[in-house]
Motif scaffolding. Structure first.
Motif, short mmCIF file in Angstrom:
data_model
loop_
_atom_site.label_atom_id
_atom_site.label_comp_id
_atom_site.label_asym_id
_atom_site.label_seq_id
_atom_site.Cartn_x
_atom_site.Cartn_y
_atom_site.Cartn_z
N ARG A 187 0.84 -1.21 0.00
CA ARG A 187 0.00 0.00 0.00
C ARG A 187 0.86 1.25 0.00
O ARG A 187 0.54 2.24 -0.64
N LYS A 312 -13.55 2.42 -0.83
CA LYS A 312 -13.66 3.49 0.17
C LYS A 312 -13.49 4.83 -0.50
O LYS A 312 -12.45 5.11 -1.09
N GLN A 314 -13.15 7.71 0.83
CA GLN A 314 -12.15 8.53 1.49
C GLN A 314 -10.75 8.29 0.93
O GLN A 314 -9.98 9.22 0.71
N GLU A 315 -10.45 7.01 0.65
CA GLU A 315 -9.13 6.69 0.13
C GLU A 315 -8.92 7.31 -1.24
O GLU A 315 -7.82 7.68 -1.61
N LEU A 318 -8.49 11.29 -0.75
CA LEU A 318 -7.23 11.68 -0.11
C LEU A 318 -6.05 11.56 -1.04
O LEU A 318 -5.08 12.26 -0.91
N ARG A 319 -6.16 10.62 -1.97
CA ARG A 319 -5.03 10.43 -2.88
C ARG A 319 -5.09 11.48 -3.97
O ARG A 319 -5.65 11.27 -5.02
N ALA B 93 -0.92 9.35 2.08
CA ALA B 93 -2.18 10.01 2.42
C ALA B 93 -3.32 9.04 2.71
O ALA B 93 -4.08 9.25 3.65
N ALA B 94 -3.44 7.99 1.92
CA ALA B 94 -4.58 7.09 2.10
C ALA B 94 -4.27 5.97 3.08
O ALA B 94 -4.92 4.93 3.08
N MET B 95 -3.25 6.17 3.90
CA MET B 95 -2.95 5.21 4.97
C MET B 95 -3.07 5.93 6.30
O MET B 95 -2.73 7.10 6.40
N TYR B 150 -6.50 9.08 8.61
CA TYR B 150 -5.70 9.02 7.39
C TYR B 150 -4.67 10.15 7.43
O TYR B 150 -4.99 11.28 7.82
#
Lengths: 320, 257
Positions: A187, A312, A314-315, A318-319, B93-95, B150
């Motif tokens: 990840r 998700k 949110q993921e 955020l990216r 960011a997504a972690m 996050y």
């Protein structure tokens, strides 16, 4: 008034239809689990999954038919061959930027298909390769024997059972891996490979492992495809199959293994059910229309639920 | 110098016809805070990239802890204890913040496929220790409330703190910070500097930082290296470098006098 447009519901209530859809959906779930590992969890764009599927299926077929191997020995050997192919493709090209890697993999898949078409002595070319599934048919009969008498005429039922048991096991294993520190490194590479590198992670090694595992999943999907058709031919491995995999991926949601099965079931139900659309059109036009309908469904999904069914949001946001 | 930890010798890095680094030579003493200054385009970040293995030098040598670094991959250099941050923060960011931290820990058997399968107990045990250390560091850096959020939800300053905390998870002997104060509010910036000093004092960690804020450079570093056009034009005590006419000419200008 005669309806211009009708779906014959008879087909949708028949067991044959759903068993057929189930086998296809299961096969493509395994196929797409590999894409999920690469695209959703590692951030590498693999457009060559159909190529790995072909290498796995043909290696198995050739080992059994031409070399006289037992099917049970051929399966692990063919999986190893597909994984080696993954490493071989990855080694020179994974150092490239993600988009170049995507181009290399699609070219690779096409090379595999052309080889399958032209190496007639080995693959049978367009005539296809037959006769690799005798040992499976014995097992299939045994499983059928365990089932209630009323189901005994559904000869695809054993394959359906085995494919979904395999889906369950592989999904479980992948989720376990994803929760491990190993999955965490993947990840991190997906998020920012330079950051991962700066923290002491060997990015290339992880990407190679990701590709090799995806290739193995592609190969396993290839075995089910082969057993389903009892026949291997190059046209089963056209690049469009990789893109059906990507559609399933987007449908189910990125970075979610359970979403793959859900996406695959919906995709194949749609693709197969639209066969029965009754329109005053030529057969090939109806065939093309199926993909139009699937395309429209996909556009609507991306417009209203860009993270897919189980992804998700949110993921994604955020990216960057 | 006998106690030098890093030596950069005649390093050249070209991009096409541009000599980004053009024969830079300097040394960094172990346990020091050394600042690398110079105008934009002087080659500071390129030098960082070369030193940490992100780019390969065309010529010259980088010696870290007595061993030549040249040609070794970035991850291997990081594992030797020389760890960097980036000018633009690379928070994953997504972690979640906590995963950003635990990711960075070395010697986790569960990071290898074979280890996941064959050594689940060792992996779990290591994970527990790593988590504890991560929580401890997050608490010290005022990020404990954010552990499960996050990383993408952090402010710019918090990201810089996270990056520093994350680097420490690698157990570094030497930390290279690329503009740690850029975009950080003065309060957080002050905290960050306190942490840098504390680490140097308590753990003997060596710092090399690229910085444009002259107050930070003069007030917090033991040694200053000034680069211009790919070369080192001055190297010495902060005061000496500040009054060096070449530095004033190339970088500080008249206003800093």
């Amino acid at each position: 008034m005669t309806p211009v447009f009708a779906v014959s519901l008879d087909a949708l209530t028949s067991a044959d239809f759903w068993i057929g859809v189930g086998v296809l959906a299961g096969t493509y779930t395994i196929f797409t689990l590999g894409l999920q590992l690469n695209v959703g969890f590692t951030g590498i764009i693999n457009f060559g999954q159909a190529g790995f599927m072909a290498i796995g299926a043909y290696s198995m077929g050739i080992l059994v038919v031409r070399a006289g191997w037992s099917l049970w020995a051929a399966l692990p050997a063919a999986t190893a061959i597909a994984m080696a192919a993954g490493v071989l493709i990855g080694l020179p090209s994974l150092r490239l930027r993600a988009d170049y890697f995507a181009i290399v993999t699609i070219a690779f898949a096409e090379i595999v298909r052309y080889v399958a078409q032209n190496a007639r002595g080995l693959t049978g070319g367009n005539q296809g390769l037959l006769g690799f599934d005798d040992q499976w048919l014995d097992v299939s009969d045994t499983i059928l024997g365990w089932l209630p008498a009323s189901m005994q005429d559904q000869f695809l039922l054993p394959l359906l059972i085995v494919v979904w048991v395999t889906v369950a096991i592989l999904t479980g294993l992948l989720m376990l891996l994803q929760r491990s520190p190993w999955g965490r490194v993947l990840r991190a590479i997906r998020e920012d490979e330079d950051a991962a590198r700066a923290l002491g992670k060997n990015v290339l090694a992880y990407k190679l492992q990701s590709i090799a595992l995806a290739a193995a999943l592609g190969a396993i999907a290839g075995y089910f495809l082969a057993l389903n058709l009892s026949f291997l031919s190059p046209e089963s491995f056209e690049p469009q199959f990789t893109f059906i995999g990507f559609t399933i991926l987007i449908l189910g949601g990125l970075a979610n293994y359970v979403g793959v099965a859900l996406g695959s079931l919906i995709m194949w139900t749609l693709l197969e059910a639209t066969r029965f659309i009754d329109l005053p059109l030529a057969a090939e036009k109806v065939a093309a229309l199926r993909f139009v309908i699937v395309g429209v469904a996909l556009i609507l999904l991306v417009a209203f639920r860009p993270q897919g069914l189980l992804g998700k949001r949110q993921e994604m946001v955020l990216r960057d | 110098m006998t106690d030098e930890l890093l030596r950069v010798e005649e390093v050249v890095k070209r991009f096409g016809g541009v000599h980004a680094v053009d024969g830079a030579t300097f040394a960094v003493r172990g346990g020091s805070i050394t600042a690398l200054i110079g105008p934009n385009g002087a080659g500071k970040t390129t030098l960082f990239n070369v030193v940490t293995g992100f780019q390969r030098a065309d010529r010259g040598e980088v010696v870290y802890d007595g061993r030549t670094v040249g040609g070794r991959p970035a991850h291997a250099i990081a594992r030797c204890g020389m760890v960097r941050t980036f000018q633009i923060t690379k928070a994953l960011a997504a972690m979640p913040v906590i995963d950003n931290m635990t990711l960075a820990a070395p010697r986790q058997p569960g990071e290898h496929l074979a280890g996941v399968i064959a050594r689940p107990y060792a992996a779990r045990k290591r994970e527990k220790a790593v988590r504890e250390r991560a929580r401890e560091l997050l608490a010290r850096y005022g990020l404990e409330q954010k552990a499960d959020d996050y990383a993408g939800t952090l402010s710019g300053g918090q990201r810089k703190l996270l990056e520093l905390a994350r680097v420490l998870m690698v157990e570094p002997r030497m930390v290279l910070l690329d503009e740690p104060m850029a975009g950080v509010n003065p309060t957080l910036g002050g905290k960050l500097l306190e942490h840098v000093h504390a680490l140097r004092e308590q753990e003997g960690t060596t710092f090399l930082l690229i910085e444009h804020d002259m107050e930070v450079v003069m007030g917090h570093s033991d040694r200053v290296i000034c680069m211009a056009q790919g070369r080192v034009i001055a190297d010495g005590e902060p005061e000496a470098v500040r009054s060096d006419p070449r530095v004033i000419d190339a970088y500080l200008g008249g206003a800093a006098r």
